[in-house]
Design a protein around this motif. Structure first.
Motif, PDB file in Angstrom:
ATOM      1  N   MET A   1       5.258  32.880  27.616  1.00 34.97           N
ATOM      2  CA  MET A   1       5.605  32.041  28.743  1.00 34.97           C
ATOM      3  C   MET A   1       7.102  31.830  28.854  1.00 34.97           C
ATOM      4  N   ILE A   2       7.860  32.035  27.798  1.00 33.41           N
ATOM      5  CA  ILE A   2       9.294  31.786  27.853  1.00 33.41           C
ATOM      6  C   ILE A   2       9.955  32.803  28.770  1.00 33.41           C
ATOM      7  N   ARG A   3      10.697  32.272  29.750  1.00 32.06           N
ATOM      8  CA  ARG A   3      11.436  33.148  30.657  1.00 32.06           C
ATOM      9  C   ARG A   3      12.542  32.353  31.332  1.00 32.06           C
ATOM     10  N   PHE A   4      13.501  33.079  31.866  1.00 34.15           N
ATOM     11  CA  PHE A   4      14.556  32.441  32.635  1.00 34.15           C
ATOM     12  C   PHE A   4      14.051  32.195  34.041  1.00 34.15           C
ATOM     13  N   ILE A   5      14.509  31.084  34.628  1.00 31.53           N
ATOM     14  CA  ILE A   5      14.134  30.706  35.980  1.00 31.53           C
ATOM     15  C   ILE A   5      15.328  29.976  36.598  1.00 31.53           C
ATOM     16  N   SER A   6      15.442  30.047  37.904  1.00 35.39           N
ATOM     17  CA  SER A   6      16.513  29.316  38.593  1.00 35.39           C
ATOM     18  C   SER A   6      16.062  27.890  38.844  1.00 35.39           C
ATOM     19  N   ALA A   7      16.963  26.953  38.621  1.00 30.65           N
ATOM     20  CA  ALA A   7      16.692  25.544  38.917  1.00 30.65           C
ATOM     21  C   ALA A   7      17.692  25.074  39.949  1.00 30.65           C
ATOM     22  N   ILE A   8      17.210  24.310  40.894  1.00 30.21           N
ATOM     23  CA  ILE A   8      18.078  23.651  41.865  1.00 30.21           C
ATOM     24  C   ILE A   8      18.047  22.178  41.526  1.00 30.21           C
ATOM     25  N   PHE A   9      19.168  21.680  41.023  1.00 31.20           N
ATOM     26  CA  PHE A   9      19.269  20.286  40.614  1.00 31.20           C
ATOM     27  C   PHE A   9      19.820  19.448  41.763  1.00 31.20           C
ATOM     28  N   THR A  10      19.190  18.297  41.970  1.00 32.52           N
ATOM     29  CA  THR A  10      19.661  17.305  42.929  1.00 32.52           C
ATOM     30  C   THR A  10      19.680  15.961  42.206  1.00 32.52           C
ATOM     31  N   ALA A  11      20.197  14.942  42.879  1.00 34.49           N
ATOM     32  CA  ALA A  11      20.188  13.585  42.332  1.00 34.49           C
ATOM     33  C   ALA A  11      19.974  12.639  43.506  1.00 34.49           C
ATOM     34  N   GLU A  12      18.735  12.240  43.684  1.00 37.77           N
ATOM     35  CA  GLU A  12      18.364  11.388  44.811  1.00 37.77           C
ATOM     36  C   GLU A  12      19.216  10.125  44.889  1.00 37.77           C
ATOM     37  N   ASP A  13      19.605   9.582  43.747  1.00 33.01           N
ATOM     38  CA  ASP A  13      20.386   8.348  43.718  1.00 33.01           C
ATOM     39  C   ASP A  13      21.883   8.582  43.901  1.00 33.01           C
ATOM     40  N   PRO A  15      23.924  10.838  46.586  1.00 41.40           N
ATOM     41  CA  PRO A  15      24.004  11.820  47.672  1.00 41.40           C
ATOM     42  C   PRO A  15      25.204  12.762  47.551  1.00 41.40           C
ATOM     43  N   GLY A  16      26.260  12.328  46.891  1.00 41.49           N
ATOM     44  CA  GLY A  16      27.437  13.159  46.711  1.00 41.49           C
ATOM     45  C   GLY A  16      27.236  14.286  45.717  1.00 41.49           C
ATOM     46  N   PHE A  17      26.169  14.225  44.935  1.00 46.48           N
ATOM     47  CA  PHE A  17      25.894  15.259  43.939  1.00 46.48           C
ATOM     48  C   PHE A  17      25.577  16.590  44.596  1.00 46.48           C
ATOM     49  N   GLY A  18      24.879  16.533  45.732  1.00 47.86           N
ATOM     50  CA  GLY A  18      24.519  17.762  46.433  1.00 47.86           C
ATOM     51  C   GLY A  18      23.443  18.530  45.693  1.00 47.86           C
TER      52      GLY A  18
END
Length: 101
Positions: A1-13, A15-18
């Motif tokens: 199951m180990i594999r690389f994957i793309s993550a899209i990080f956000t921060a709801e709290d 908004p400037g984080f994008g």
């Protein structure tokens, strides 16, 4: 199951984080490892990642996580042991291998 994957990080709290896109390691269907040179985080996802899924969205403000700096990129012992060893090891085995002198 180990594999690389793309993550899209956000921060709801924050908004400037994008949105920040990063390559992470999928350790299990619901566990993602984010690694930097000297720090690492394991995120516990609300829903499992499908086998064919290439991207996951993670909200840093709400996703459960565990800081696991012993899994950072600069830990040569983890490179020697490998991620397959890590996911198969018991907590006690992990503690013994990564205990610092």
């Amino acid at each position: 199951m180990i594999r690389f994957i793309s993550a899209i990080f956000t921060a709801e709290d924050d908004p400037g984080f994008g949105e920040v896109k990063s390559e992470v390691i999928l350790l299990a269907a619901d566990l993602v490892l984010e690694r930097f040179e000297n720090e690492a985080n394991i995120f516990l996802l609300d829903e499992p990642v499908a086998e064919t899924q290439a991207t996951v969205r993670i909200d840093r403000s709400t996703c459960k996580r565990f800081q696991a700096d012993f899994l950072a990129e600069d830990n040569k012992r983890l490179t020697e042991l490998g991620f397959n060893w890590l996911i198969g090891a018991s907590l006690i085995e992990v503690l013994r291998e990564f205990a610092k002198k």
